[in-house]
Write an enzyme that holds these catalytic residues in place. Sequence first.
Site, PDB file in Angstrom:
ATOM      1  N   HIS A   1       0.907  -1.089  -0.069  1.00 53.43           N
ATOM      2  CA  HIS A   1      -0.102   0.028   0.094  1.00 53.43           C
ATOM      3  C   HIS A   1       0.906   1.062  -0.005  1.00 53.43           C
ATOM      4  O   HIS A   1       2.003   0.927   0.357  1.00 53.43           O
ATOM      5  CB  HIS A   1      -0.945  -0.005   1.502  1.00 53.43           C
TER       6      HIS A   1
ATOM      7  N   ASP B   1       2.444   2.030   3.438  1.00 57.20           N
ATOM      8  CA  ASP B   1       3.446   1.038   3.763  1.00 57.20           C
ATOM      9  C   ASP B   1       4.765   1.502   3.838  1.00 57.20           C
ATOM     10  O   ASP B   1       5.478   1.235   4.426  1.00 57.20           O
ATOM     11  CB  ASP B   1       3.052  -0.439   3.282  1.00 57.20           C
TER      12      ASP B   1
END
Length: 442
Positions: free
Chosen positions: A106, A109
Amino acid sequence: MPVDSQPQAFPDIAPIRYEGPTTKNMLAFRHYDADALVEGRSMRDHLRFAVSYWHTFRGTGSDPFGAPTMLRPWEQAGDPLAAAIARTNVAFEFMEKLGVGFYCFHDRDVAPEGVTLAESNKNLDAVAAVLKRHQDRSGIQLLWGTANLFSHPRYVHGAATTCNAEVFAFAAAQVKKALEVTQHLGGAGYVFWGGREGYQCLWNTDMKREIDHLARFMQMAVDYAKEIGFMGQFYFEPKPREPTKHQYDFDCAACINFLRTYGLEKHVKMNIETNHATLAGHEMQHELEYAGMQGFLGSIDANTGDTLVGWDTDQFPTSIYLTTQIMYTILKYGGLAPGGVNFDAKVRRESFEPVDLFYAHIGGMDAFARGLKIAAAMRADGAMQRLLEDRYASWSSPLGKKIDSGAETFRSLEAAMLAKGEAQGCGSGRQELFENLLNTYL
Ligand code: XLS
Ligand code: NI
Ligand code: NI
């Protein structure tokens, strides 16, 4: 810039090798032999293993009842962007030692969210440039990218399905950027998972409006991908609930119905996660079969749940029975590429030492390799398929063929059954035999 002088994160771990089923070394593969051919294709290409950046490099072991337990030696306090860049070295050291070809992330992240959208985009660009260098150097590729549209408080009511138009706009801007970064990194796909795209209470929810907005959002993503020439595969990842009471991407049947209703079916396939299937009251095999039979099988998030714990525990898959079911169905529908097997799985809160990340992934990869070999053996032997075909043998009779071809009607079938008086030839389902037969291959 990567910190070249950074010490190794896993100094005691050598690259993981295939040593065969009899090895005593628990930091080796017993079944995953990347170059070995199965049905004429290498295990590497069948399985296309990916590591999830979020669980493996950002997981802390915190849960609703307790603080983080995974105090990673490589995590540094201070500037979050510098830490994010340093962490890329850890990630690639891990993935190179493990020998996986892909990873997934993501946006949030890999790079920290800034105070403004512009700052977040800048952070993401800075980390993406470093990821690109790691990819080019190592050959590890991005299986898919996605945007985190659920953690930040702005997404409290959802992102594409929020009640607030400005939040929808912000989410659109975030996905636009995530698509650009995914494209820049040569990502093979892009995932939509609707963490908060659902509801907690129907009284405060205009469901029709929210689902229309979800479709509008996806259409914009598809349009933008076309505009910038992003050729990756879009995926929709079903999950019935958690964190919301009801998620709109409930299961494959609901997702495929949604895609067809809104004319998105040519652009989006399924990314199917085992623990999500369980939460929906399905077996993973059911979800794979349902997507596969309709041409929507895209990629999988490999994990497993715990039947005694009612949430998405995202455990590493170790059941050979499960991986056999999965690989049998995947082989049946011609494989996953451009998708793959992404370990959307986390080590247990109690497994807080870095070496546990290796044990977990090695176990998952070996379980899948074994499932692949067993599934291929079942297919080569053909006994399971023959047993299945026997069960439907009456459909090869003149009557069965005429029904299937559309030549029969209620009137003609009534006439036939009035003449016969009773339907004949109904045999045993032989469930136990099927199950016993499967066990002969394990
Ligand atoms: C959460 C989901 C998530 C998606 C990507 O349950 O599995 O991790 O895979 O957003
Ligand atoms: Ni997932
Ligand atoms: Ni999940």
